[in-house]
Design an enzyme around this catalytic site. Structure first.
Site, PDB file in Angstrom:
ATOM      1  N   HIS A  32       8.395  37.295  -9.373  1.00  0.00           N
ATOM      2  CA  HIS A  32       7.322  36.636 -10.119  1.00  0.00           C
ATOM      3  C   HIS A  32       6.667  37.579 -11.127  1.00  0.00           C
ATOM      4  O   HIS A  32       6.420  37.211 -12.280  1.00  0.00           O
ATOM      5  CB  HIS A  32       6.283  36.076  -9.141  1.00  0.00           C
ATOM      6  CG  HIS A  32       5.227  35.267  -9.794  1.00  0.00           C
ATOM      7  ND1 HIS A  32       3.960  35.754 -10.018  1.00  0.00           N
ATOM      8  CD2 HIS A  32       5.252  34.004 -10.287  1.00  0.00           C
ATOM      9  CE1 HIS A  32       3.243  34.823 -10.617  1.00  0.00           C
ATOM     10  NE2 HIS A  32       3.997  33.751 -10.791  1.00  0.00           N
ATOM     11  N   PHE A  56      -7.373  35.250 -12.689  1.00  0.00           N
ATOM     12  CA  PHE A  56      -6.591  35.743 -11.561  1.00  0.00           C
ATOM     13  C   PHE A  56      -6.784  37.255 -11.472  1.00  0.00           C
ATOM     14  O   PHE A  56      -6.771  37.938 -12.482  1.00  0.00           O
ATOM     15  CB  PHE A  56      -5.111  35.390 -11.742  1.00  0.00           C
ATOM     16  CG  PHE A  56      -4.310  35.528 -10.491  1.00  0.00           C
ATOM     17  CD1 PHE A  56      -4.395  34.578  -9.489  1.00  0.00           C
ATOM     18  CD2 PHE A  56      -3.477  36.611 -10.303  1.00  0.00           C
ATOM     19  CE1 PHE A  56      -3.663  34.701  -8.323  1.00  0.00           C
ATOM     20  CE2 PHE A  56      -2.742  36.748  -9.137  1.00  0.00           C
ATOM     21  CZ  PHE A  56      -2.833  35.790  -8.143  1.00  0.00           C
TER      22      PHE A  56
END
Length: 157
Positions: free
Chosen positions: A87, A24
């Protein structure tokens, strides 16, 4: 009074290093990995195994799985960019906690090479434009691997 100091050095000869890297934010994590590999090469590390995981959250469990495979140290690499939700905080907290827990439980240096950034510009500058934290994290990995080797060889109190 007897004073002794123990510290690692930057000689990579004979070290076996694992790197767990997040895919990611891969444009940034690949730069961190390039910096780390450059450092390992310059310092004579001959054996580096790279484990790629989907994101930073998957790093601690992967580190746990490979911690008993005879590596001298493990380097965890990832980039976390703060967004508009919680998050970022949740992932950053759990990843740092997980990495520290594995290191303490398994008795192996696990270097926290996760770059937390407020925004993409900050992430880019820390991942290779202004400086490459990957190189710095790799240097810490070598130093800690050597310190632990010295501690393992020295059974004095």
């Amino acid at each position: 009074m007897k004073v002794r100091t123990f510290e690692g050095d930057y000689r990579g000869e004979g070290l076996r290093i694992a790197v767990v890297v997040s895919r990611f934010n891969d444009l940034l994590t690949e730069e961190l990995l390039k910096g780390a590999l450059d450092c390992f090469k310059r310092h004579g590390v001959e054996e580096v195994h790279i484990f790629r995981v989907p994101g930073s959250f998957e790093i601690p469990i992967t580190v746990k799985k490979i911690a008993k495979r005879g590596y001298d140290a493990i380097l965890a690499l990832g980039v976390l960019i703060k967004g508009e939700t919680r998050h970022f905080e949740l992932v950053a907290s759990q990843v740092s906690r997980g990495i520290a827990q594995v290191s303490l439980e398994e008795g192996i240096p696990v270097i926290f090479g996760i770059v937390p950034a407020e925004d993409e510009i900050q992430a880019i500058s820390r991942s290779g434009i202004k400086s490459n934290r990957g190189f710095e994290y790799a240097l810490t990995t070598i130093e800690m691997a050597n310190l632990f080797r010295k501690l393992g060889e020295n059974n004095e109190r």
